[in-house]
Motif scaffolding. Structure first.
Motif, mmCIF file in Angstrom:
data_model
loop_
_atom_site.group_PDB
_atom_site.id
_atom_site.type_symbol
_atom_site.label_atom_id
_atom_site.label_comp_id
_atom_site.label_asym_id
_atom_site.label_seq_id
_atom_site.Cartn_x
_atom_site.Cartn_y
_atom_site.Cartn_z
ATOM 1 N N GLU A 175 -14.628 39.192 0.279
ATOM 2 C CA GLU A 175 -14.615 37.951 1.041
ATOM 3 C C GLU A 175 -15.909 37.822 1.846
ATOM 4 O OE1 GLU A 175 -12.584 35.487 1.150
ATOM 5 O OE2 GLU A 175 -10.958 36.283 -0.115
ATOM 6 N N GLU A 176 -16.532 36.670 1.766
ATOM 7 C CA GLU A 176 -17.759 36.359 2.484
ATOM 8 C C GLU A 176 -18.914 37.279 2.095
ATOM 9 O OE1 GLU A 176 -16.989 36.219 6.660
ATOM 10 O OE2 GLU A 176 -15.510 34.607 6.480
ATOM 11 N N GLY A 177 -18.798 37.917 0.942
ATOM 12 C CA GLY A 177 -19.909 38.723 0.447
ATOM 13 C C GLY A 177 -20.976 37.851 -0.180
ATOM 14 N N ARG A 178 -22.177 38.392 -0.295
ATOM 15 C CA ARG A 178 -23.260 37.667 -0.951
ATOM 16 C C ARG A 178 -22.893 37.309 -2.379
ATOM 17 N NH1 ARG A 178 -28.938 40.732 -0.120
ATOM 18 N NH2 ARG A 178 -29.094 39.950 -2.261
ATOM 19 N N GLU A 179 -23.478 36.210 -2.862
ATOM 20 C CA GLU A 179 -23.172 35.766 -4.223
ATOM 21 C C GLU A 179 -23.615 36.787 -5.255
ATOM 22 O OE1 GLU A 179 -24.219 32.073 -7.287
ATOM 23 O OE2 GLU A 179 -24.919 32.020 -5.218
ATOM 24 N N ARG A 186 -24.656 46.525 -3.181
ATOM 25 C CA ARG A 186 -24.358 46.120 -1.803
ATOM 26 C C ARG A 186 -24.451 47.314 -0.858
ATOM 27 N NH1 ARG A 186 -19.471 45.619 1.321
ATOM 28 N NH2 ARG A 186 -19.609 43.902 2.828
ATOM 29 N N ASN A 206 -20.623 38.574 -7.135
ATOM 30 C CA ASN A 206 -19.393 38.674 -6.357
ATOM 31 C C ASN A 206 -18.294 37.858 -7.042
ATOM 32 O OD1 ASN A 206 -17.578 39.231 -4.325
ATOM 33 N ND2 ASN A 206 -18.439 37.777 -2.863
#
Length: 220
Positions: free
Chosen positions: A120-124, A171, A97
């Motif tokens: 935004e606020e997605g998994r690494e 994702r 990400n």
């Protein structure tokens, strides 16, 4: 994914020109890969523009919902992209990400500052479910007939559109599993090659996939 090869649907993608790369071999590889998989596979190839927006919209389009609310997507998505400085074929294990400082358009001469993340606020990161180590072994066993290339497993697809489309696809595939869809996704970086060599490479990667999918424990 389906148990029988004849039921496996495959989407291969390659990229078009970008920045100084007027000929992108990843598209030639993708076309040859799709054509060489054989009649037992429902495979098509699609050329994409080099754009963060296209990378994001790709998964929204491919992982669409059918009229009965089920997710419709291929069983296997194989993205191909150019790694111009590489001398090897690279099977990418992860996507991240992140979004680097690069141009966002294949035909834009202006470079833009795009430091940051993709979601935004997605998994690494996301990891592919395809056994990249085994594919590397199969490529080596084939004798690597294309320009003496070898293959390797890579854990760093960079921070440009190649990484972006891989991250978005992994994702989306993870989210689709909640609806019973078992799509697997892989990204393959190819070196700078002439068109004929790129076509030969695509056919060889397809042969490796056929052998991989024929193995009882293949993770696809």
């Amino acid at each position: 994914m389906a148990d029988d090869a004849c039921e496996i649907s495959v989407l291969a993608t390659g990229f078009g020109p970008f920045l100084s790369h007027t000929d992108n071999p990843s598209w030639e590889v993708a076309k040859a890969f799709a054509g060489a998989l054989g009649e037992d596979f429902a495979c098509r190839a699609e050329r994409l523009d080099v754009s963060f927006d296209i990378a994001r919209e790709f998964t929204r389009r491919v992982f669409s919902r059918a009229d009965d609310a089920r997710v419709s997507a291929p069983d296997l998505i194989v993205h191909f992209g150019l790694a111009a400085s590489s001398k090897s074929l690279k099977f990418e294990g992860f996507a991240y990400n992140r979004r680097g400082k690069t141009s966002d358009s294949a035909d834009a001469g202006v470079r833009k500052s795009l430091d940051g993340i993709l979601i935004e606020e997605g998994r690494e990161n996301y990891q592919t479910g395809v056994d990249v180590a085994r594919l590397t072994e199969l490529f080596a066993e084939s004798g690597a007939p294309v320009c003496g290339l070898d293959a390797c497993v890579s854990q760093d697809p960079g921070d440009y559109v190649c990484n972006a489309i891989y991250y978005h696809s992994l994702r989306a595939a993870a989210q689709a599993r909640a609806h019973g869809v078992q799509t697997q996704v892989l990204f393959v970086h190819v070196p700078a090659l002439e068109a004929v060599e790129a076509s030969r490479l695509g056919a060889e990667v397809a042969a490796c996939f056929r052998r991989y999918l024929a193995e009882g424990d293949a993770r696809v």
